[in-house]
Scaffold this active site. Structure first.
Site, short mmCIF file in Angstrom:
data_model
loop_
_atom_site.label_atom_id
_atom_site.label_comp_id
_atom_site.label_asym_id
_atom_site.label_seq_id
_atom_site.Cartn_x
_atom_site.Cartn_y
_atom_site.Cartn_z
CD GLU A 154 49.56 36.51 40.27
OE1 GLU A 154 49.80 35.32 39.94
OE2 GLU A 154 50.14 37.47 39.73
CG HIS A 158 47.28 43.09 30.75
ND1 HIS A 158 47.40 41.95 29.98
CD2 HIS A 158 48.29 43.03 31.65
CE1 HIS A 158 48.45 41.26 30.38
NE2 HIS A 158 49.00 41.87 31.40
#
Ligand SMILES: Cc1ncc(C[n+]2csc(CCOP(=O)(O)OP(=O)(O)O)c2C)c(N)n1
Ligand SMILES: [Mg+2]
Lengths: 351, 326
Positions: B60, B129
């Protein structure tokens, strides 16, 4: 090996089969000396509290700045960390604007918004000037991505330090660059220290040119105190990247004479160590010797040159200091391109 | 108008912009051959090829930074984060690089790019999440933050974000991807910084974005049954905020409830209620109420997860309180 040489009846020096004309050698020498004197002046101005904040000088590392610039095309991209004065000067940016930036003046190269650590010159394809260690490495990889996307054969020269090379972002970049064969040369300026931490206290593998092995990125080590070797090896690395073979790592063995920043007395190094580099391997003295040996110049010429450059730098500092500070309205400039006037936070307003 | 999903609306916006502008490309994990972790980029590899639809390693920070460099070099990257939870690894490039680049370079370099992906709570995936980060990015000068609540907005706002010349944080909601709604065909743009009144009402203003807009609309229906006529305002762009639409609504209803999925402390609701207090104090007949996610990491168990999130019932209750009907 350096020899006196007449190539095509031209005066110059041939080193490892590569010819450098007298004119080019003078230019390289003068640029290194200019950077040295500029940095000294910056140090002085800092001492006088005219420059604030963090200020990182590159005295000792001039051959890296100049050799790399010599090997690259003006259209190639270049970016580095906060130790950026030497690189942007070598790129050919206006020294008065650079000094004005250090002084926080309106005519600074980024209008007084960045200071020492954030020198940018888009016209010269110089993209910083990054204060976050290692941050420029993925960004430089992105410039290389754009080159490949546009197929315009520009190479991204992405510079980091021996400390910066331990950031994860660097390895993420090595991997992507190798995977996609991006035209980027990763330059590691190994000046042996990251602030007060010596290379061996921070790196398990101290041969930094090997750091790309897991990513199939080839690496070479270069004597970063020899401007001609820097130029020659960089030219090879740039050619490698430009020809579509992907990234390459170039480890420049160099040394910073001064502390990490202006507030660092550098007590973590011995005098002997500093002297060994400073008097034994200085890149400017070394080139001067080579040029004198080759009959291209004399000690007296160099002395005169030094005087001239010192004068130039004094004039630059004077001109920069004479500039006004940025207008207060500049505080609000250049945050957003497409301003939305009727939405909060309202452009150019406190509340 | 065709009825399509929120996910397909996003896909249409990206395809529309990529057809229009050769400099636009999509990069992220699983966006190409896998057609997107949430199938938002379905078919885009076939349409545009591997030069412009690019699968990345799981990296990322690396590909966010690559996007920043590519934008500085003149391209218009759309960088997909599989979810915004993972974008935390890229925060340096978003916050220290993209958001600052124009300023720090005295206007020399821009970062016209979109960081996009799923944000907010998903279903039954526990603490790492399921979280809302819009307040993090909304705090930062140099960024725009956009959050669509329905398919039409998804298309129009994403297209506008790609055309915008600044860095846009575009936060989708995983729970909305399958929602179906009417979406204009062809080129469709919704200007950034414009709120939308999703339901007109006169008694109380419910301000909600992203998935919570749907909750607010359900709450409004329930309130209607109880004789309370709620107006629902969806800011759509969080930063900068179209507060005029909110303030006009509050001037009419004199009561407001701000709803957000994220945590209460220093959340978007805190900013919006502060603005209503600063700008519309005299319009208020009751203190502004906030309905937010509970101040806990998201748990897995179904009952705990439900409890952690704002509910329609809580919105109804808060509206009744500000209307003196509790
Ligand atoms: C991410 C990050 N961590 C820490 C710092 C503080 N810091 C600034 S320079 C530096 C040392 C970097 O050394 P090196 O990469 O070798 O470059 P050099 O200063 O020698 O040119 C540190 C730790 C920072 N600016 N950014
Ligand atoms: Mg170092």
């Amino acid at each position: 090996m350096t020899t006196k040489n007449q190539e095509e009846n031209q005066a110059g020096i041939t080193q490892e089969g590569r010819f450098y004309s007298a004119e080019r050698l003078h230019a390289m020498h003068d640029m290194m000396l200019y950077i040295r004197r500029f940095e000294e002046k910056a140090g002085q101005m800092y001492g006088l509290k005219k420059i604030g904040g963090f200020c990182h000088l590159c005295n000792g590392q001039e051959a890296v700045c100049v050799g790399m610039e010599e090997a690259s095309e003006p259209t190639d991209y270049m970016m580095t960390s906060y130790r950026d004065h030497g690189h942007i000067i070598a790129r050919g940016s206006d020294p008065t604007a650079i000094m004005a930036e250090l002084l926080g003046r309106a005519g600074g190269i980024v209008g007084g918004k960045g200071g020492s650590m954030h020198m940018f010159d888009k016209e010269k394809n110089f993209a910083g000037g990054n204060g976050i260690v290692g941050e420029q490495v993925p960004i430089g990889t992105g410039f290389a991505f754009a080159s490949k996307y546009n197929d315009d054969k520009r190479v991204s020269i992405t510079i980091m330090g021996d400390g910066g090379v331990n950031q994860g972002a660097v390895y993420e970049s090595f991997n992507m660059a190798a995977l996609w064969k991006l035209p980027v040369v990763f330059v590691i300026e190994n000046n042996q220290y990251a602030m007060g931490t010596s290379l061996s206290r921070a790196s398990a593998e101290t041969h930094l040119y090997k750091r790309g092995i897991s990513f199939k990125v080839p690496g070479i080590q270069v004597d970063g105190m020899d401007v001609l070797e820097v130029e020659r090896k960089m030219a090879e690395a740039i050619e490698h990247a430009r020809s579509g073979k992907g990234p390459m790592i170039v480890e420049m063995m160099t040394y910073r004479y001064r502390g990490h920043s202006m507030s660092d007395p550098a007590t973590y190094r011995t005098r002997d160590e500093v002297d060994e580099w400073r008097s034994g391997r200085d890149p400017i003295v070394r080139l001067q010797k080579q040029m004198i040996e080759a009959g291209l110049s004399t000690e007296a010429d160099f002395k005169q040159k030094d005087k001239d450059i010192k004068k130039e730098v004094v004039a630059v500092a004077k001109a920069a200091e004479a500039q006004p500070e940025p207008d207060l309205s500049a505080l609000w400039d250049d945050i957003i391109t497409d301003e939305i006037p009727n939405a909060y936070p309202y452009p150019r307003q406190v509340g | 108008m065709a009825k399509i999903t929120y996910r397909d609306a996003l896909n249409q916006a990206m395809c529309q912009e990529m057809e229009r502008d050769e400099r636009v490309f999509l990069m992220g994990e699983e966006v190409a051959e896998y057609n997107g972790a949430y199938k938002v980029s379905q078919g885009m590899l076939d349409k545009f090829g591997p030069r412009r639809v690019i699968d990345t390693p799981i990296t990322e920070l690396g590909f966010a930074g690559l996007g920043v460099g590519a934008a500085m070099a003149g391209l218009r990257p759309v960088i997909e984060f599989m979810t915004w939870n993972f974008a935390i690894l890229a925060a340096d490039q978003i916050v220290n690089a993209a958001a600052k680049m124009k300023y720090m370079t005295g206007g020399q370099y821009d970062c016209p790019m979109v960081f996009r992906g799923a944000g907010g709570a998903a279903a039954r995936v526990s603490s790492q999440h399921s979280q809302a980060f819009e307040n993090w990015y909304a705090n930062i000068p140099g960024l725009k933050v956009v959050m669509p609540s329905n398919p039409a907005d998804a298309k129009g706002l994403l297209a506008a974000s790609i055309r915008d010349n600044d860095t846009v944080i575009f936060i989708e909601n995983e729970m909305n991807y399958g929602d179906i709604g009417e979406v204009p065909e062809g080129e469709y743009i919704i200007p950034l910084g414009k709120a939308d009144i999703k339901r007109v009402g006169s008694d109380v203003t419910l301000i909600a974005h992203s998935r919570m807009t749907g909750y607010a609309l359900l709450a409004a229906e329930e309130l209607a049954k109880q004789g309370i006529d709620a107006e629902v305002v969806d800011p759509r762009t969080i930063r900068p905020l179209d507060e005029a639409t909110i303030l006009t609504s509050v001037a009419k209803t004199n009561r407001a409830v701000v709803i957000e999925e994220g945590w209460r402390f220093a959340g978007i609701g805190a900013e919006i209620s502060a603005r209503i207090m600063e700008k519309a104090f005299d319009d208020l007949d009751a203190p502004v109420a906030r309905v937010t996610g509970k101040d806990v990491p998201m748990p897995y168990a179904a009952n705990l997860e439900n409890y952690a999130l704002p509910s329609v019932a809580e919105i109804v209750e808060a509206a009744r309180v500000v209307c003196n009907r509790a």
